[in-house]
Design an enzyme around this catalytic site. Structure first.
Site, mmCIF file in Angstrom:
data_model
loop_
_atom_site.group_PDB
_atom_site.id
_atom_site.type_symbol
_atom_site.label_atom_id
_atom_site.label_comp_id
_atom_site.label_asym_id
_atom_site.label_seq_id
_atom_site.Cartn_x
_atom_site.Cartn_y
_atom_site.Cartn_z
ATOM 1 N N THR A 172 -53.755 -54.067 73.459
ATOM 2 C CA THR A 172 -53.723 -55.533 73.484
ATOM 3 C C THR A 172 -54.997 -56.126 72.882
ATOM 4 O O THR A 172 -56.092 -55.795 73.305
ATOM 5 C CB THR A 172 -53.604 -56.034 74.943
ATOM 6 O OG1 THR A 172 -52.722 -55.167 75.647
ATOM 7 C CG2 THR A 172 -53.117 -57.458 75.004
ATOM 8 N N ASP A 294 -54.791 -45.596 78.273
ATOM 9 C CA ASP A 294 -54.528 -44.664 77.173
ATOM 10 C C ASP A 294 -55.784 -44.524 76.308
ATOM 11 O O ASP A 294 -56.370 -45.515 75.895
ATOM 12 C CB ASP A 294 -53.354 -45.175 76.322
ATOM 13 C CG ASP A 294 -52.919 -44.167 75.269
ATOM 14 O OD1 ASP A 294 -53.072 -42.952 75.512
ATOM 15 O OD2 ASP A 294 -52.435 -44.594 74.202
#
Length: 359
Positions: A172, A294
């Site tokens: 993001t 991640d």
């Protein structure tokens, strides 16, 4: 219990509005306060309800979603999640929306397909939670002249350019962060491999857009291709993981259709781990803005393998998730603001050069 996240959905399709309402209201921590068929209606509803997050259809008839977004981010900045069609035009408009300050985007629910809705619903809910926590950048006024990016000088060291690699992971807020890191890179920069969480179809437009802005060549990675200096390779969205490998003396890019890792495909951890194995101390690892974790474990592995590692600092992140996890796990050697990242990375590359010349 904290207040639920208030969401306003703007979409010209009544079906999409009802679908989004159903998905969001099924979550315990969020609620749709209103829906609007176009931005003109949305303006009044924003004043009335003061929502925490706005979901906005990119392409609408009565007022272009981008025009509305541009005005909104200038006059009343708030977290916006774009809802986009999976078309080439859709992907280009979405990238422009992210430039204007939208936090993130989701692809439109495929109408008539109820089966995939549950998984899709979880993804939308995650993205709304991320958007509600995001740091929103207000758009610069239209009259503002863009600040020229300082182009870095040539490295003029072929050994460094061919031996070294820069490995980047983001989610993001990453499209803009990656742009800021790549634009200053000199034409003889080491090869750069990038995993940015994106659905299929969007990474090609993203690579083309960057290629037009950068002095290096930016492209979507292809399976088995040789990894060359002066090039950045972006993991194709959706169906495969990007990995680094070696073929004799050369680095090559591999695309692997293995299952998602950390719910992502492509996954940053997969790329970082492959760099730890095949490049070791010849790599530089960079983890940028993004929700979740991640890449955190992969950055730790890169550092253990001798790579120099960087994480973006909290103040410059749209969402300080992935870098926070990497820092907490001890994966980041340096924590750097985004506007300094390219310079710091190139400084590290130049240090390699000093070492190779002294040998």
């Amino acid at each position: 219990m904290s207040e639920p996240i208030k969401v306003l959905c703007v979409d010209d399709s009544a079906l999409v509005r009802s679908l989004m309402t159903e998905i969001i209201n099924a979550q315990p921590d969020m609620t749709v306060v209103a829906t609007a068929p176009d931005p003109l209606v949305a303006r009044d509803l924003i004043k009335q309800h003061n929502p925490d997050v706005l979901t906005l259809d990119v392409e609408m008839p009565r007022m272009d979603g981008l025009d509305f977004l541009e005005k909104l981010m200038r006059l009343r900045p708030m977290p916006v999640l774009m809802v986009s069609s999976l078309t080439e035009r859709g992907s280009e408009v979405t990238l422009r929306a992210l430039e204007l300050g939208a936090v993130d985007f989701v692809t439109k629910p495929r109408l008539g397909i109820r089966d995939g809705m549950l998984e899709y619903g979880e993804m939308i809910a995650d993205k709304i939670r991320g958007a509600a926590r995001a740091r929103v950048r207000s758009a610069p006024p239209k009259s503002a002249t863009p600040v020229p990016v300082e182009a870095a000088p040539l490295l003029r060291n072929p050994l460094v350019s061919t031996e070294k690699l820069i490995i980047i992971g983001a989610s993001t807020g990453g499209t803009e962060a990656i742009r800021e890191v790549l634009v200053p890179m000199p034409p003889d920069a080491p090869a750069i491999l990038i995993t940015q969480h994106m659905p299929a179809g969007f990474t090609k437009s993203f690579a083309q857009r960057l290629n037009g802005l950068c002095r290096i060549t930016v492209k979507e990675a292809e399976h088995g291709e040789r990894v060359l200096p002066g090039h950045a390779y972006i993991a194709p969205g959706g169906d495969t993981h990007l990995q680094l490998s070696r073929s004799g003396a050369n680095y090559v890019a591999l695309l692997d259709a293995a299952p998602p890792v950390n719910r992502h495909r492509p996954s940053v951890d997969v790329l970082f781990r492959s760099a730890a194995v095949h490049a070791g101390r010849n790599a530089i690892g960079v983890i940028l803005t993004g929700m979740g974790r991640d890449g955190a474990a992969g950055l730790v592995e890169m550092r253990r393998a001798g790579a120099h590692t960087f994480a973006q600092d909290e103040a410059s992140c749209i969402v300080f998730g992935m870098p926070r996890e990497a820092i907490a796990m001890g994966g980041a050697e340096e924590v750097v603001p985004l506007h300094e990242m390219a310079r710091k990375v190139l400084h590290q590359v130049a240090k390699f050069g000093d070492r190779t010349q002294r040998v």
